[in-house]
Structure formats: structure tokens, C-alpha cells
Design an enzyme around this catalytic site. Structure first.
Site, mmCIF file in Angstrom:
data_model
loop_
_atom_site.group_PDB
_atom_site.id
_atom_site.type_symbol
_atom_site.label_atom_id
_atom_site.label_comp_id
_atom_site.label_asym_id
_atom_site.label_seq_id
_atom_site.Cartn_x
_atom_site.Cartn_y
_atom_site.Cartn_z
ATOM 1 N N PHE A 69 44.304 44.308 45.570
ATOM 2 C CA PHE A 69 43.777 42.968 45.291
ATOM 3 C C PHE A 69 43.159 42.339 46.538
ATOM 4 O O PHE A 69 42.853 41.149 46.542
ATOM 5 C CB PHE A 69 44.882 42.068 44.722
ATOM 6 C CG PHE A 69 45.088 42.276 43.240
ATOM 7 C CD1 PHE A 69 45.659 43.446 42.764
ATOM 8 C CD2 PHE A 69 44.687 41.315 42.324
ATOM 9 C CE1 PHE A 69 45.827 43.659 41.400
ATOM 10 C CE2 PHE A 69 44.840 41.509 40.955
ATOM 11 C CZ PHE A 69 45.417 42.685 40.486
ATOM 12 N N TYR A 134 28.489 40.352 45.609
ATOM 13 C CA TYR A 134 29.923 40.511 45.309
ATOM 14 C C TYR A 134 30.111 41.377 44.057
ATOM 15 O O TYR A 134 30.863 42.362 44.070
ATOM 16 C CB TYR A 134 30.560 39.123 45.156
ATOM 17 C CG TYR A 134 31.916 39.137 44.508
ATOM 18 C CD1 TYR A 134 33.008 39.752 45.133
ATOM 19 C CD2 TYR A 134 32.129 38.534 43.263
ATOM 20 C CE1 TYR A 134 34.253 39.777 44.528
ATOM 21 C CE2 TYR A 134 33.368 38.547 42.668
ATOM 22 C CZ TYR A 134 34.429 39.167 43.289
ATOM 23 O OH TYR A 134 35.662 39.196 42.691
HETATM 24 C C1 15L Z 1 35.908 36.353 40.384
HETATM 25 O O1 15L Z 1 35.685 37.565 40.505
HETATM 26 C C2 15L Z 1 36.342 35.543 41.541
HETATM 27 O O2 15L Z 1 37.172 36.278 42.417
HETATM 28 C C3 15L Z 1 37.014 34.257 41.138
HETATM 29 O O3 15L Z 1 37.034 33.417 42.263
HETATM 30 C C4 15L Z 1 36.294 33.566 39.962
HETATM 31 O O4 15L Z 1 35.037 33.137 40.361
HETATM 32 C C5 15L Z 1 36.156 34.532 38.816
HETATM 33 O O5 15L Z 1 35.561 35.739 39.216
HETATM 34 C C6 15L Z 1 35.326 33.949 37.666
HETATM 35 O O6 15L Z 1 34.323 34.559 37.293
HETATM 36 O O7 15L Z 1 35.689 32.895 37.152
#
Ligand code: 15L
Length: 272
Positions: A69, A134
Site C-alpha cells: 500500500f 498516477y
Molecule cells: C485514488 O487512487 C487515490 O489514492 C485517492 O486519494 C482517491 O483520489 C481515490 O483514488 C479516488 O478516486 O477517489
């Protein structure tokens, strides 16, 4: 069984640790810069940069399952995402091989497919459509995991997590919410399922407005018990008070970062 958890000081790490410890799991919890304080006697803690094979060795010695994680969890500059989500992940999988770790549970993300429009229902075999660097790094992580299964027999369950937060706070979450209890239920299935090979599942609750068909997770024995719909009235009232627009893409605001609207594509920028 010995389980290692990276990203132990993060929001999800803090939800996961107490439950595993309550179940009597022998847990090794790893933070980044700072070592987490142990929650119980059956937790050993450590910290360090996971790009360093010696740190990875400390994390994985004697471990049966790694819950990974750690890493960048939001959109940001490419260099940091490469360090945390590509270079560190590659070092981890090499460590997994060295230490004969049986299984990795990889915290992937819905942002691997975030550019799909919200009116499209997806199954887990849909083509990837990342909504930024990301999301792209999670696509890379999933492909890396696939390679380690095909070439080295390392099992991985990739969880494309939706929005794992205590309760929904915006309209999109009525589709993407993963309650913390459902996250723990899903992880418990990921730990106990017999042979999993390589697979990808959605990390999502049983939301009436879900974008995703989660039969792959059901095959692991997961049955989500929460549904974001219980918050629908509250969330829609809030959205109308704050004049918040409904999301266009499944990745929500991530999809709109550094985004060229269709009408402006191909036009010369003022500086160009
Ligand atoms: C994610 O991957 C993020 O880590 C989290 O902070 C949120 O943004 C989440 O997705 C989301 O899409 O709500």
C-alpha cells in the site's frame, strides 16, 4: 502466517493494521521516512526507502504475503511517481522473488481506467484508460505483477481501489465508494483465497450506482456489504447547495487535471 504491510502510516494502512492485529496476524508494518509506532505486541515496525534492496530485505524476510500500500497515491510530478510507483515497485518484486513471498496484494487504483465516461459500465477486462501519470503508474504496476506471475510464479491480486474513505463526500463517491469495512472484508478474502495466480478486482462497495462489475472479486469470496446509496440524499443536497457539477469521467477530478477540453484540442497555445 507472516504478513508485511507497506504504506503502514497512510490512511488505508492505519485502517488495515488494527484489524489484522486483532485477528492475531503476525504483522510487519513499514513506513517511509518515519517508523510507525507499534499498535500491539504482534506487530513489528520498520521504515525506509523501498527503492533500496536492503530495506526491501528487511520488509520481506520470513513473509508469506505482502500487502503493498506504499507509494504516491495522488497525481503529481512524474519524477516522484516514477521513484515511488515504478522504481520502488520493481525493487519490491525482486525482493518478493528473493524471499519466496507467495503472494502480493497490490493497491492499484480506479485511475488506471479514469478516462472512461461515467455512463459506461466496466468489467475488469476492459482496456486501460489512465487519467494521468498516477493512473499510468498503476497500469505499469499491474503489468509488472502480471510479468512476475508469468515468469516467476509470484501470485498477485491487484485491487483497483475506488474511493476508500469513511463516508462519501461527493456525487462521484456514490459510484466509487469502498467502505473501510468492505476494504477489510476484501483483504481478508485476498489473504485466505486458495490459488489466485494473477488477477485484478475492483475495490468497491455494493453501490447501487457502481461503474464496475465486480464478479472477479466475488470469485475470491468477497461480498461487499455497504452501499453508498444510504448517503445519496445528503450528497445530492450538498452538491446542489454548492453547485457542484456531476462528474464526466470515472476518475473525477483527476481526469480534469491538465486536461484539454475537446473544443480546444489542436489549437495553438498563446505561448506556442
Ligand atoms: C485514488 O487512487 C487515490 O489514492 C485517492 O486519494 C482517491 O483520489 C481515490 O483514488 C479516488 O478516486 O477517489
Amino acid at each position: 502466517m507472516k504478513i508485511a504491510l507497506s504504506g503502514a502510516s497512510g490512511n488505508l494502512g492505519k485502517v488495515i493494521r488494527p484489524e489484522l492485529l486483532r485477528q492475531g496476524v503476525e504483522l510487519r508494518s513499514a513506513g517511509g521516512h518515519k517508523c510507525p509506532k507499534p499498535f500491539a505486541a504482534n506487530e513489528d515496525v520498520m521504515c525506509g526507502d523501498l527503492r533500496d534492496p536492503l530495506v526491501v530485505d528487511r520488509l520481506l524476510k520470513g513473509v508469506d504475503i505482502l500487502l503493498h500500500f506504499a507509494g504516491s497515491s495522488v497525481e503529481g510530478p512524474l519524477a516522484g511517481i516514477i521513484d515511488n510507483n515504478l522504481t520502488a515497485l520493481a525493487a519490491i518484486y525482486e525482493g518478493v522473488r528473493r524471499h519466496h513471498v507467495k503472494r502480493v496484494v497490490f493497491a492499484s487504483s480506479n485511475h488506471a481506467i479514469g478516462m472512461y465516461p461515467v455512463d459506461e459500465k466496466l468489467d475488469i477486462h476492459c482496456a486501460v484508460r489512465p487519467d494521468g501519470f498516477y493512473g499510468l503508474s498503476k497500469v505499469w504496476g499491474e503489468a509488472l505483477a502480471r510479468m512476475y506471475w508469468d515468469k516467476h510464479g509470484v501470485e498477485t491480486i491487484c485491487i483497483r481501489i475506488g474511493s476508500c474513505i469513511p463516508k462519501p463526500t461527493e456525487v462521484r463517491h456514490l459510484s466509487t465508494w469502498l467502505s473501510e469495512d468492505d476494504l477489510l472484508r476484501l483483504l481478508s478474502c485476498c489473504i485466505t483465497a486458495e490459488e489466485v495466480g494473477f488477477c485484478i478486482v475492483w475495490g468497491v462497495s455494493d453501490n447501487s450506482r457502481t461503474y464496475w462489475d465486480n464478479s472477479a472479486a466475488e470469485r475470491l469470496g468477497f461480498h461487499a456489504q455497504d452501499n453508498a446509496e444510504q448517503y445519496a440524499a445528503e450528497i445530492t443536497a450538498l452538491a446542489s447547495r454548492t453547485l457542484t457539477e456531476n462528474p464526466q469521467y470515472q476518475g473525477g477530478s483527476f481526469a480534469l487535471m491538465n486536461y484539454t477540453p475537446p473544443g480546444e484540442r489542436g489549437k495553438t497555445s498563446r505561448s506556442g
